[in-house]
Every structure is written in C-alpha cells, then in structure tokens.
Design an enzyme around this catalytic site. Sequence first.
Site, PDB file in Angstrom:
ATOM      1  N   ASN A  12       0.865  -1.186   0.000  1.00 33.90           N
ATOM      2  CA  ASN A  12       0.000   0.000   0.000  1.00 33.90           C
ATOM      3  C   ASN A  12       0.901   1.235   0.000  1.00 33.90           C
ATOM      4  O   ASN A  12       1.512   1.558   1.015  1.00 33.90           O
ATOM      5  CB  ASN A  12      -0.883  -0.044   1.257  1.00 33.90           C
ATOM      6  CG  ASN A  12      -1.769   1.179   1.387  1.00 33.90           C
ATOM      7  OD1 ASN A  12      -1.815   2.025   0.498  1.00 33.90           O
ATOM      8  ND2 ASN A  12      -2.479   1.267   2.511  1.00 33.90           N
ATOM      9  N   LYS A  14       0.025   4.226  -0.202  1.00 31.44           N
ATOM     10  CA  LYS A  14      -0.655   5.363   0.442  1.00 31.44           C
ATOM     11  C   LYS A  14      -0.500   6.612  -0.434  1.00 31.44           C
ATOM     12  O   LYS A  14      -0.515   6.492  -1.655  1.00 31.44           O
ATOM     13  CB  LYS A  14      -0.129   5.545   1.871  1.00 31.44           C
ATOM     14  CG  LYS A  14      -0.260   4.232   2.671  1.00 31.44           C
ATOM     15  CD  LYS A  14       0.002   4.371   4.149  1.00 31.44           C
ATOM     16  CE  LYS A  14      -0.161   3.001   4.818  1.00 31.44           C
ATOM     17  NZ  LYS A  14       0.012   3.060   6.274  1.00 31.44           N
ATOM     18  N   HIS A 100      -9.436   0.771   5.074  1.00 28.35           N
ATOM     19  CA  HIS A 100      -8.146   0.963   5.754  1.00 28.35           C
ATOM     20  C   HIS A 100      -8.360   1.839   6.989  1.00 28.35           C
ATOM     21  O   HIS A 100      -9.183   2.764   6.973  1.00 28.35           O
ATOM     22  CB  HIS A 100      -7.135   1.615   4.805  1.00 28.35           C
ATOM     23  CG  HIS A 100      -5.747   1.571   5.345  1.00 28.35           C
ATOM     24  ND1 HIS A 100      -5.295   2.464   6.285  1.00 28.35           N
ATOM     25  CD2 HIS A 100      -4.724   0.716   5.120  1.00 28.35           C
ATOM     26  CE1 HIS A 100      -4.041   2.149   6.603  1.00 28.35           C
ATOM     27  NE2 HIS A 100      -3.673   1.101   5.903  1.00 28.35           N
ATOM     28  N   GLU A 102      -6.744   4.200   8.184  1.00 30.70           N
ATOM     29  CA  GLU A 102      -6.553   5.640   7.991  1.00 30.70           C
ATOM     30  C   GLU A 102      -7.837   6.280   7.471  1.00 30.70           C
ATOM     31  O   GLU A 102      -8.176   7.413   7.824  1.00 30.70           O
ATOM     32  CB  GLU A 102      -5.357   5.884   7.052  1.00 30.70           C
ATOM     33  CG  GLU A 102      -4.044   5.628   7.788  1.00 30.70           C
ATOM     34  CD  GLU A 102      -2.908   5.120   6.938  1.00 30.70           C
ATOM     35  OE1 GLU A 102      -2.950   5.240   5.706  1.00 30.70           O
ATOM     36  OE2 GLU A 102      -1.937   4.581   7.531  1.00 30.70           O
ATOM     37  N   GLU A 171      -4.938  -5.364  10.421  1.00 32.18           N
ATOM     38  CA  GLU A 171      -3.924  -4.335  10.639  1.00 32.18           C
ATOM     39  C   GLU A 171      -4.185  -3.642  11.972  1.00 32.18           C
ATOM     40  O   GLU A 171      -5.028  -2.728  12.041  1.00 32.18           O
ATOM     41  CB  GLU A 171      -3.969  -3.292   9.514  1.00 32.18           C
ATOM     42  CG  GLU A 171      -3.669  -3.838   8.143  1.00 32.18           C
ATOM     43  CD  GLU A 171      -3.136  -2.752   7.212  1.00 32.18           C
ATOM     44  OE1 GLU A 171      -2.099  -2.987   6.596  1.00 32.18           O
ATOM     45  OE2 GLU A 171      -3.744  -1.668   7.117  1.00 32.18           O
ATOM     46  N   GLY A 177       2.919   1.959  10.741  1.00 34.92           N
ATOM     47  CA  GLY A 177       3.860   3.067  10.614  1.00 34.92           C
ATOM     48  C   GLY A 177       4.609   3.385  11.895  1.00 34.92           C
ATOM     49  O   GLY A 177       5.241   4.433  12.014  1.00 34.92           O
ATOM     50  N   SER A 216       3.842  -2.497  10.088  1.00 33.16           N
ATOM     51  CA  SER A 216       5.301  -2.553  10.268  1.00 33.16           C
ATOM     52  C   SER A 216       5.925  -3.879   9.807  1.00 33.16           C
ATOM     53  O   SER A 216       6.895  -4.343  10.392  1.00 33.16           O
ATOM     54  CB  SER A 216       5.680  -2.251  11.725  1.00 33.16           C
ATOM     55  OG  SER A 216       5.282  -0.931  12.070  1.00 33.16           O
TER      56      SER A 216
HETATM   57  P1  13P Z   1       3.312   0.139   7.595  1.00 35.59           P
HETATM   58  O1  13P Z   1       3.823  -1.143   6.954  1.00 35.59           O
HETATM   59  O2  13P Z   1       4.029   1.358   7.129  1.00 35.59           O
HETATM   60  O3  13P Z   1       3.201   0.008   9.064  1.00 35.59           O
HETATM   61  O4  13P Z   1       1.801   0.337   7.040  1.00 35.59           O
HETATM   62  C1  13P Z   1       0.927  -0.722   7.075  1.00 35.59           C
HETATM   63  C2  13P Z   1      -0.308  -0.358   6.337  1.00 35.59           C
HETATM   64  O5  13P Z   1      -1.057   0.497   6.750  1.00 35.59           O
HETATM   65  C3  13P Z   1      -0.602  -1.065   5.089  1.00 35.59           C
HETATM   66  O6  13P Z   1      -1.885  -0.830   4.643  1.00 35.59           O
END
Ligand code: 13P
Length: 261
Positions: A12, A14, A100, A102, A171, A177, A216
């Site tokens: 992803n 983003k 997601h 976010e 997740e 992150g 992560s």
């Molecule tokens: P990270 O791997 O940067 O923690 O992000 C995970 C994520 O949100 C994938 O959709």
Amino acid sequence: MKRVRRRLIAGNWKMNAGARDAGPLALAVARAAEGMDRVDVVVAPPLVAIAAVADVLEAAGSNVRVAGQNMSDQPKGAFTGEVSGEMLRAWGATWVILGHSERRQLLGETDLLVARKTAAAMTTGPRPIVCVGETLAEREAGSTLDVVERQLRAVMGALASQPGFAAVAYEPVWAIGTGKVASPEEAEDVHARIRELLATASTELAERTCLLYGGSVNGDNAAALLAQPDIDGALGGGASLDPASFGAILAAAQRSSAGDA
Ligand code: 13P
C-alpha cells in the site's frame, strides 16, 4: 495441514509515489517479484498513478497486479471526487483496499460504509482487500477481538457471496507506521479468530479467504509472521516503497509457501 490459499503480498503506497515516481517504483517491484511463482504480488499506488502503473507492469510482462486504495460504494453519478469499481477496473486495477484504518479514523468511514463498498466490489470488482484492526486504546481495554469481530461481521455477508474473491487484512492500528509489529502469536490469535468467524458463514469461505497481516511488516519479521497457520500474506506500507525491503518480504513469502503443500 495443506494450505489451499496462495500467498498474497500487497504493498500500500498510500499518498506516496505519484505520477512521476510510480513507474520506476513499479518496475523495481516487478524485478523484485521475478521468479516468485508461488506468491501473488499486488501494489496499490495513489489513484493518479494506477493506469500508468498497470501499463508499465503489462509492458514489462510482469505478474504484479494493481490495486486501488479506495472506491465508491456507488456505480456512477453525482459523487464528486469519488471513483467507482468499474473505473478502477478499466484502469487495470484487479484489487482494491477497503476500510483501511486511515480512512476509518481520519475520514470517518463507518462499518456500514465499508460494508456497502465491499458489497459493491464483490459485485463489480475489483477484488476487495478489507482491512480490520483495533486501536491501541481498544487493545489496552481488552476489546481487540470484539472490535475485529464487529468490523468483520459487517462485511461477512458480502464476502460469503463469492468465497475466495476477497481477502481480509488484519492491521492493528498501533502497529501501522510505528515500527511496533504485532508478535507472530498476537497476530495469529486474531487471524485464527477471523477464520473461525468466517467459518460460521461457510467452511469454504474460511478455507479460501486469504488473511493478510499489516503493520510494520519488513524483510526481518515477515518470515515469522508468515509461518503462522492463519497468516497467508502481508499488507505492507512503508516497506512497499523500498523495492529491496518489499523484495525481502516477497522472498520470505516464496520460502514459506514451500511448506504449504
Ligand atoms: P506500515 O507497513 O508502514 O506500518 O503500514 C501498514 C499499512 O497500513 C498497510 O496498509
């Protein structure tokens, strides 16, 4: 026990790697994915780069697939700023990430909206990767499994309409992150519960739904996560922007798939 599901590793991107950087990154991922014949590899660029990435990958003869990061629950019409599943597919996306954290947290997406988007994707495509996961406060309150169950139940009916078409990504929000990866055992606990819940709809749904872990993931921790019985793949964020790191996750998936048969 024999695993009927193929390994799936998705990246992803983003809101990174827009029009200018997306092509070179996609090509580097294509190179890293060469020879990974037991792993399905997916990249999710930002919307503006989906068509370009799909074209670059096709021209390179790559098996890497493209995903959207979101789509509308509506097929067309007066929905400013939205994009439909058909539009994503026309650009060459075969997958779409839905729900997601976010988007749930920053943009107020509810279980109901994620359910409607999932139902739309199950009907028109692209194939959904539905994200679920608890916040740090929810984990500390001991409500991880309740939260994940609530989020999953909202989409179960849609997922059951075509077992194996969709994937589910667990997740934990506190691991995204942050560099704080869930331990393989912590992740497996939740994955096993997700599969148990899917089995209440049908055994076929439980057996055929690919369950990804995200939060992560990197080349160092991927193998231990993928060794868990109910972790079929990974959804990477930061690592997916670095072809070497993403390649290391792909290699871990290819290796772990050797033990699946
Ligand atoms: P990270 O791997 O940067 O923690 O992000 C995970 C994520 O949100 C994938 O959709």
